[in-house]
Design an enzyme around this catalytic site. Structure first.
Site, mmCIF file in Angstrom:
data_model
loop_
_atom_site.group_PDB
_atom_site.id
_atom_site.type_symbol
_atom_site.label_atom_id
_atom_site.label_comp_id
_atom_site.label_asym_id
_atom_site.label_seq_id
_atom_site.Cartn_x
_atom_site.Cartn_y
_atom_site.Cartn_z
ATOM 1 N NE ARG A 20 -3.946 2.233 0.546
ATOM 2 C CZ ARG A 20 -5.010 2.566 1.127
ATOM 3 N NH1 ARG A 20 -5.491 1.805 1.338
ATOM 4 N NH2 ARG A 20 -4.917 3.569 -0.122
ATOM 5 N N GLY A 21 0.694 1.711 -1.148
ATOM 6 C CA GLY A 21 1.837 2.803 -1.238
ATOM 7 C C GLY A 21 1.934 3.614 -0.310
ATOM 8 C CD GLU A 22 -2.984 5.639 1.504
ATOM 9 O OE1 GLU A 22 -3.196 5.369 3.144
ATOM 10 O OE2 GLU A 22 -3.932 5.616 1.146
ATOM 11 C CG ASP A 23 -0.164 2.237 5.218
ATOM 12 O OD1 ASP A 23 -0.666 2.777 5.064
ATOM 13 O OD2 ASP A 23 -0.704 0.796 5.249
ATOM 14 C CB THR A 24 5.518 0.519 3.641
ATOM 15 O OG1 THR A 24 5.086 -0.161 2.047
ATOM 16 C CG2 THR A 24 5.004 0.275 4.362
ATOM 17 N NE ARG A 25 4.403 5.381 -4.582
ATOM 18 C CZ ARG A 25 4.345 4.555 -5.104
ATOM 19 N NH1 ARG A 25 4.940 3.920 -5.587
ATOM 20 N NH2 ARG A 25 2.549 3.655 -5.439
ATOM 21 N N GLY A 53 -7.402 3.306 -10.612
ATOM 22 C CA GLY A 53 -8.552 3.274 -11.206
ATOM 23 C C GLY A 53 -9.672 1.974 -10.114
ATOM 24 C CD GLU A 87 -1.260 -4.810 -6.619
ATOM 25 O OE1 GLU A 87 0.165 -4.103 -7.587
ATOM 26 O OE2 GLU A 87 -0.093 -4.845 -5.689
#
Length: 1058
Positions: A20-25, A53, A87
């Site tokens: 999840r990008g906002e958590d760990t990117r 999307g 995913e």
């Protein structure tokens, strides 16, 4: 999917990262991605260039399918993203259908919450359930309901897999473990190559190469060459390297035996097609119409891809140009490894690193042979002696060890003995065939040079000087300088310390090549050295035109064999002739006229026979131990003669007339005790570079001698010479002058004006003074030996690097050393009247010093001693050696009796530890191995420094320094340290810690190197034996066994040579 199907699938990515990008990117996942890339893994990460999307895009689904491994980073908000959950479903599907490996990471999330969708996941799924209820379309509602069901099943399945749970732990350590352990373990190993049936000693040869090319810029394209003679195991080493690193590369191939493709257009096209299909893992070969088109295809496919290419057994640069002609053909981080028998190919490709494979040591060779001969790690006891003979014969060549071991397995001792006896006469054909490949690739001139070198090595018992042979072969018109270079590049000869060397089996091959030209008629062979064969040929006068080189070396103690000069009449092409302790009777009028080398030790004639020196092409004349009483005169010109050697001709009284030797370069009268007169025509030898008058009876040199501006080396030691002629300064090329132990009382002032002089040796009871030497701007080495009456050393040039003065008992005064900025070694021994060296310890004098030895100089002032001991900055090899009467200085931090000392490191107060100063007073020491061991009981580390070539001394004082960079101590306040010195009997030991001061690390200078060894979590056995151990050689409350925890893991050992 089966494991075989999985391993044979063409993967485009090593790892797919689901997160999840906002958590760990920008945190954990970003760092993990960077670490994977640094280790060479191709990791897919969605960089937001695929627009988000409602539905996951086909590009991501394809990326998941094309990845070997999926790493899922479950974070608090992971389940809130339908994209992430889709995913996950696809990943679990690929795991089941494609055999994909899956590694879950639970990042600040409880695995049970993921498994059961509880906690933060429960809230996320509540939102997803609410979305189902809000859906008005029945069909869509059922679809969403099914979708949520798939998400839950996928989460449960993933949570049941083995993974990592990170909750307030060390992220960097976990990332390192994932990259270095999990990912490598999950990748299939089906690409590994078979290395060897018995891979003995492989790791020790492979690991240094991998360490070297792993350092430096990770984005560089590196080309590495491994070269050596046939049968050494270059391919084995290359395969082992491939197996150790191939998992870090998606695109890789091993091209074996490239030389078999040849250099024809068809062969190079086949090579290119195989290369492209192998590295791109294509079933059908790429259709290529020309080599140039093939190069274009290679560049197009690989110039942006990180590849591993091993090109094995290359024998022509065209093969390299066709598949790896430039670094620009491959992407950043690529590694290209070439194995070859020809080092020149590596020069043409300009490889970044090259390694010569020199075979196995004796221990490894015996083990490999034992596996092949006995199927065991060591030989059966009754076969040990025979096995050692075989191993010695093989000379560390793995191919020979394998062939001979396999031939002898299961055979009784009597057959072993018979087989070894046969090997002395007829080497194993399978070995010779492999070795002969390099010889067959030579042109005719290079082959002649090789066979001539075999001849010289055979008669010289494996030793011959390169320069000597070069001059002789140059006189034969063979262009030996480039020829020998080519032979060395192809591993057919070696050059060590100025001497030509050859592997024993290569020499055997040369002998076979020579003998096979006429196996039943030796008189038709080109080169003869077997005493029985040569004796028969000379006795029967059966020599032929085919003979180019002949040697008969008989013992000097026996009655000399006598032959007729007519035995040589038919040897019209004879170039190389040795007749040691042989007599010839008859006229030399028809003696061969093509001689370039005539070696006749024990020359039996008192006067030079007529016609013998009618040799217009003669290059070297060696008449050592001759019975000549005087040289010759009025001989025919010897315009090509470059080397004339009368060594040990003890009846020689007068030298020859030199007027007809215009190109003479080396003149040797060593050991000619009765020589009393040198012909004045010596002054006409304008090309003379070396003159040796050692152990000669000459009392003075002719005045014309100093006109020789070409002489580079002049040896006068242990002779009767009383003076040097005036005009010495005219010898403008003189680089080395040795006048040790002569009768010279006064050296001329011209000695200090020899502008090219680099090495000067002076000595003898007669020497009382020396002129100023400060003008010798090129002098780097000065040795004064047994100058018993020399009281003062004059001013010296500041460029001097080494000064040695031994047994100068009267020496009282030294020159000022304050400006001696290049001095590396000062060795003064047995000068009891000396009190100091002015300026040493001041100015620049100690900046370059590595060795300072003043043994048996017992009257040095305390001020001088303190200046040199406290001013010493050199680390590593060397140090200061003084008499044992000098105790450990007061300024040392820690002092203890014996060879062991312990102490606590004081608080650092922001300082940086740079080096360790050691000092000891030794009472007994034997030449051999010396070891310093430093144990940090607090950090559980051990550092060792060892040397195997210390000079033996009784009762001496030593101070030296070891740098933190090499010891890897990284001391901090409170660390408990123990130091042990081994290899000698020590009365007292001192230690001083040096902080923040600059240092200079010495590498090999005048004796062997230091070896550094570092271990963590390992405690020496002797430390356990201590009954008490504590700070500053006092008692300790804590026994080392209570403070150090051992581990069952393998010790982490790093060993370096400096």
């Amino acid at each position: 999917m089966t494991s075989h199907e999985s391993s044979s699938k063409l993967w485009n990515y090593d790892v797919f990262l689901s997160f999840r990008g906002e958590d760990t990117r920008n945190g954990f996942t970003g760092h993990l991605h960077a670490a994977l890339q640094d280790r060479g893994f191709d990791a897919f990460i969605d960089e937001d260039n695929l627009k988000r999307g409602g539905e996951i895009k086909p590009e991501l689904l394809q990326a998941i399918e094309e990845s070997r491994i999926s790493v899922i980073v479950f974070s608090r908000c992971y389940a809130e993203s339908r994209w992430c959950l889709d995913e996950l479903v696809k990943i679990m599907e690929c795991r089941e259908k494609l055999g994909q490996q899956v590694l879950p990471i639970f990042y600040h999330v409880d695995p049970s919450h993921v498994r059961k969708q509880e906690g933060c996941l429960a809230r996320a799924f509540q939102k997803h359930e609410d979305g189902i209820l809000e859906e008005k379309d029945d069909k869509e509602r059922e679809a969403k309901k099914e979708r949520v069901k798939q998400w839950r099943e996928a989460l449960t399945q993933a949570a049941n897999l083995s993974g990592h749970h990170l909750n307030n732990g060390h992220e960097a350590k976990l990332i390192r473990r994932i990259v270095e352990e999990n990912i490598r373990e999950l990748r299939p190993s089906t690409d590994e190559l078979h290395v060897a049936k018995y891979p003995v000693g492989i790791d020790s040869r492979v690991q240094p190469i991998i360490s070297d090319f792993s350092s430096g810029g990770s984005g560089d394209v590196k080309m590495i060459g491994i070269w050596g003679m046939g049968g050494l195991g270059k391919t084995t080493v290359a395969k082992a390297i491939y197996n150790k690193i191939h998992q870090s590369f998606q695109f890789k191939c091993f091209l074996e035996d490239v030389c078999h493709h040849g250099t024809s257009q068809h062969g190079l096209l086949c090579l290119q097609q195989k290369f492209i299909s192998d590295i791109l893992q294509r079933a059908k070969p790429q259709i290529i119409c020309s080599v140039a088109a093939g190069i274009t295809v290679i560049r197009q496919h690989l110039q942006r891809r990180r590849v591993l290419v091993i090109i094995d057994n290359v024998d022509n640069v065209e093969q390299l140009n066709a598949i790896a002609g430039s670094r620009g053909w491959f992407g950043p981080g690529s590694i290209i490894i070439i194995t070859t028998r020809n080092e020149h190919l590596l020069n043409q490709l300009r490889v970044d690193m090259r390694y010569r494979d020199r075979g196995m040591n004796k221990e490894e060779a015996l083990e490999v042979f034992s596996w092949h001969a006995f199927d065991n790690i060591c030989p059966n006891e009754e076969y040990l002696e025979l096995s050692n003979k075989v191993v010695s014969y093989c000379g560390g060549l793995p191919l020979a060890l394998q062939v001979l071991g396999s031939s002898l397995i299961g055979r009784p001792k009597i057959e072993w003995e018979s087989y070894l006896e046969k090997l002395e006469r007829i080497p194993e054909e399978d070995i010779i065939k492999k070795l002969r490949i390099s010889f067959d690739g030579l042109d005719d001139t290079q082959k002649a040079i090789f066979l001539d070198i075999c001849f010289f090595l055979e008669i010289g018992q494996g030793y011959v000087k390169k320069d000597y042979v070069t001059k002789i072969l140059d006189g034969c018109g063979l262009s030996p300088i480039i020829g020998i270079s080519i032979l060395r590049e192809r591993c057919l000869v070696d050059v060590e310390r100025g001497a030509l060397k050859m592997h024993d089996l290569i020499r055997e091959m040369g002998k076979i090549i020579i003998s096979r030209k006429s196996p039943t008629q030796p008189e038709r062979l080109g080169r003869l050295w077997n005493p029985e064969v040569v004796t028969d040929v000379l006795t029967n006068k059966s020599g032929t035109e085919e003979i180019e080189a002949l040697s008969l070396d008989l013992p000097s103690s026996k009655k000399k064999a006598s032959f007729s000069t007519k035995a040589f009449v038919n040897m019209k092409k004879l170039r190389l002739l040795r007749l040691n302790h042989v007599e010839l009777a008859g006229s030399f009028k028809h003696f061969p006229k093509e001689l370039r080398w005539l070696c006749w030790h024990g020359f039996p004639f008192k006067y030079m026979p007529e016609h013998l020196l009618n040799q217009p092409k003669l290059v070297a004349l060696d008449l050592r131990f001759s019975k000549l009483r005087k040289g010759w005169k009025n001989s025919k010109p010897l315009e090509n003669l470059k080397i004339l050697d009368f060594s040990e001709s003890r009846r020689l009284k007068k030298s020859p007339d030199f007027s007809r030797l215009p190109n003479l370069g080396e003149l040797n009268f060593f050991g000619c005790w009765r020589l009393s007169k040198i012909h004045p025509t010596i002054g006409q030898l304008k090309r003379l570079t070396l003159v040796n008058f050692e152990f000669c009876g000459i009392r003075c040199l002719p005045g014309e001698f100093c006109k020789l501006k070409s002489i580079e080396t002049l040896r006068l030691s242990y002779g009767a010479l009383r003076e040097l002629p005036e005009g010495l300064a005219e010898m403008v090329s003189l680089r080395k002058l040795d006048a040790t132990i002569t009768a010279i009382k006064q050296f001329p002032n011209d000695l200090g004006r020899l502008i090219s002089l680099q090495e000067l040796r002076v000595g003898g009871r007669s020497c009382r003074s020396l002129p100023s030497l400060s003008g010798l701007s090129n002098l780097v080495y000065l040795r004064l030996w047994t100058c018993l009456n020399l009281r003062a050393i004059p001013d010296l040039p500041t460029n001097l690097e080494v000064l040695e003065a031994e047994f100068c008992f009267a020496l009282e005064t030294m020159p000022d050393f304050s400006q001696m900025s290049n001095i590396k070694k000062l060795y003064i021994r047995d000068s009891p009247k000396l009190t100091e060296v002015p300026g040493l310890g001041l100015g620049k004098s100690l900046n370059s010093m590595a060795v300072l030895c003043m043994h048996e100089c017992a009257n040095l002032t305390s001020e001088f001693r303190n200046n040199i001991l406290q001013g010493w900055t050199s680390c590593g090899v060397g140090g200061i050696f003084l008499n044992e009467i000098y105790d450990i200085p007061e300024w040392f931090d820690f002092v203890a009796d014996g060879n062991k000392i312990s102490f606590d490191v004081p608080q650092c107060d922001g300082r940086n530890f740079t080096r360790l100063t050691l000092c000891w007073v030794c009472s007994q020491f034997e030449f051999g191995h010396v070891t310093f061991t430093v144990v940090n009981r607090t950090k559980h580390t051990t550092s060792r420094v060892s040397s195997s070539s210390w000079v033996a001394r009784q009762n001496f004082f030593w101070q030296g320094q070891l740098s933190n960079d090499k010891l890897k101590l990284n001391l901090q306040g409170g660390d408990k340290i123990v130091i042990l010195l081994e290899g000698f009997v020590v009365k007292k030991t001192g230690v001083n810690l040096v902080w923040d001061k600059p240092l200079k690390e010495n590498k090999h200078l005048f004796w062997g190197d230091y070896y550094y060894e570092y271990e963590s979590e390992v405690v020496p056995d002797w430390l356990y034996e201590e009954s008490s151990l504590g700070p500053s050689h006092g008692a300790s409350d804590n026994h080392p066994t209570n403070q150090i925890t051992t581990t069952t893991d393998e010790p982490k050992l790093k060993r370096q040579k400096f």
